[in-house]
Design a protein around this motif. Structure first.
Motif, PDB file in Angstrom:
ATOM      1  N   PRO A  33      58.691  62.633  95.794  1.00 54.62           N
ATOM      2  CA  PRO A  33      58.675  60.943  95.256  1.00 54.62           C
ATOM      3  C   PRO A  33      58.750  60.995  93.780  1.00 54.62           C
ATOM      4  CG  PRO A  33      56.833  61.436  96.853  1.00 54.62           C
ATOM      5  CD  PRO A  33      57.685  62.799  96.792  1.00 54.62           C
ATOM      6  N   LEU A  34      58.139  61.913  93.091  1.00 51.26           N
ATOM      7  CA  LEU A  34      58.385  61.670  91.460  1.00 51.26           C
ATOM      8  C   LEU A  34      59.769  61.879  91.038  1.00 51.26           C
ATOM      9  CD1 LEU A  34      56.444  61.295  89.049  1.00 51.26           C
ATOM     10  CD2 LEU A  34      56.265  63.584  88.900  1.00 51.26           C
ATOM     11  N   PRO A  35      60.647  62.925  91.457  1.00 52.78           N
ATOM     12  CA  PRO A  35      61.849  62.976  91.024  1.00 52.78           C
ATOM     13  C   PRO A  35      62.796  61.681  91.292  1.00 52.78           C
ATOM     14  CG  PRO A  35      61.190  65.129  92.117  1.00 52.78           C
ATOM     15  CD  PRO A  35      60.054  64.109  92.114  1.00 52.78           C
ATOM     16  N   LEU A  37      61.603  58.716  91.964  1.00 54.32           N
ATOM     17  CA  LEU A  37      61.271  57.561  91.060  1.00 54.32           C
ATOM     18  C   LEU A  37      61.538  57.691  89.700  1.00 54.32           C
ATOM     19  CD1 LEU A  37      59.429  55.178  90.944  1.00 54.32           C
ATOM     20  CD2 LEU A  37      57.408  56.663  90.028  1.00 54.32           C
ATOM     21  N   ILE A  38      61.779  58.869  89.031  1.00 49.96           N
ATOM     22  CA  ILE A  38      62.394  58.999  87.696  1.00 49.96           C
ATOM     23  C   ILE A  38      63.710  58.895  87.894  1.00 49.96           C
ATOM     24  CG2 ILE A  38      62.765  60.776  86.168  1.00 49.96           C
ATOM     25  CD1 ILE A  38      60.094  61.960  86.441  1.00 49.96           C
ATOM     26  N   SER A  59      60.093  69.746  83.269  1.00 50.55           N
ATOM     27  CA  SER A  59      59.255  68.932  83.093  1.00 50.55           C
ATOM     28  C   SER A  59      58.848  67.983  84.383  1.00 50.55           C
ATOM     29  CB  SER A  59      59.336  67.823  81.956  1.00 50.55           C
ATOM     30  OG  SER A  59      59.689  68.481  80.627  1.00 50.55           O
ATOM     31  N   VAL A  60      59.957  67.702  84.854  1.00 48.87           N
ATOM     32  CA  VAL A  60      59.804  66.847  86.190  1.00 48.87           C
ATOM     33  C   VAL A  60      59.431  67.781  87.463  1.00 48.87           C
ATOM     34  CG1 VAL A  60      61.282  65.842  88.147  1.00 48.87           C
ATOM     35  CG2 VAL A  60      61.767  65.101  85.842  1.00 48.87           C
ATOM     36  N   LEU A  63      55.587  68.101  86.756  1.00 53.37           N
ATOM     37  CA  LEU A  63      54.816  66.947  87.086  1.00 53.37           C
ATOM     38  C   LEU A  63      54.763  66.536  88.661  1.00 53.37           C
ATOM     39  CD1 LEU A  63      56.368  64.398  84.382  1.00 53.37           C
ATOM     40  CD2 LEU A  63      53.772  65.101  84.654  1.00 53.37           C
ATOM     41  N   SER A  64      55.909  67.080  89.299  1.00 53.42           N
ATOM     42  CA  SER A  64      56.049  66.840  90.600  1.00 53.42           C
ATOM     43  C   SER A  64      54.857  67.831  91.256  1.00 53.42           C
ATOM     44  CB  SER A  64      57.350  67.504  91.356  1.00 53.42           C
ATOM     45  OG  SER A  64      58.118  66.527  91.038  1.00 53.42           O
ATOM     46  N   CYS A  67      51.428  66.136  90.664  1.00 51.86           N
ATOM     47  CA  CYS A  67      51.218  64.814  91.479  1.00 51.86           C
ATOM     48  C   CYS A  67      51.087  65.206  92.829  1.00 51.86           C
ATOM     49  CB  CYS A  67      52.376  63.859  91.140  1.00 51.86           C
ATOM     50  SG  CYS A  67      52.313  63.433  89.562  1.00 51.86           S
ATOM     51  N   SER A  68      51.750  66.264  93.535  1.00 52.37           N
ATOM     52  CA  SER A  68      51.797  66.421  95.003  1.00 52.37           C
ATOM     53  C   SER A  68      50.406  66.378  95.562  1.00 52.37           C
ATOM     54  CB  SER A  68      52.453  67.610  95.277  1.00 52.37           C
ATOM     55  OG  SER A  68      52.147  68.830  94.712  1.00 52.37           O
ATOM     56  N   THR A  71      50.088  62.675  96.473  1.00 52.33           N
ATOM     57  CA  THR A  71      50.906  62.199  97.474  1.00 52.33           C
ATOM     58  C   THR A  71      50.382  62.572  98.758  1.00 52.33           C
ATOM     59  OG1 THR A  71      52.709  62.303  95.979  1.00 52.33           O
ATOM     60  CG2 THR A  71      53.539  62.198  98.065  1.00 52.33           C
TER      61      THR A  71
END
Length: 100
Positions: A33-35, A37-38, A59-60, A63-64, A67-68, A71
Motif C-alpha cells: 500500500p505505501l509504494p 500511495l506514493i 527510503s520507500v 517506510l514500507s 508501516c506493514s 497494514t
C-alpha cells in the motif's frame, strides 16, 4: 444489501484468512500500500534515475517495512469483523484438517 456484499467477499476472506497459501500471499499485500500511495501522489518519482532513484527506492522500502504492521493490523481487524458476521450467519469459518 450488506449481507450480499459480505457474502461476495467470503471466498476471498476465507482464502486469505484461513489458508496457509493466503497467509503467504498477505506478505506482499501488506507491503504494497505505501509504494502504491506514493506512486499515486507523486508519479514523477518513477522518472528519476541514478543515485537519487536509489535513495528514493531505499527510503520507500524502509517506510514500507515500518508501516506493514499497521497494514497487517488493519487487515486483521477487518477479518475479525467479517468472521463475526460469518459465524452469526452459520458460514464455515474453520478448515477441517486431518493429520496423516
Amino acid at each position: 444489501m450488506k449481507k450480499i456484499l459480505i457474502t461476495t467477499l467470503y471466498p476471498f476472506w476465507f482464502l486469505f484468512a484461513k489458508t496457509w497459501f493466503g497467509n503467504v500471499m498477505m506478505i506482499p499485500i501488506a507491503l504494497a500500500p505505501l509504494p502504491i500511495l506514493i506512486h499515486l501522489i507523486s508519479p514523477d518519482l518513477l522518472m528519476t534515475t541514478g543515485e537519487e532513484a536509489e535513495r528514493i527506492g531505499i527510503s520507500v522500502g524502509i517506510l514500507s517495512l515500518l508501516c506493514s504492521p499497521f497494514t497487517g493490523g488493519l487487515f486483521m481487524t477487518i477479518g475479525d469483523k467479517l468472521e463475526t458476521n460469518y459465524e452469526k450467519w452459520n458460514y464455515k469459518t474453520e478448515m477441517e484438517t486431518k493429520m496423516v
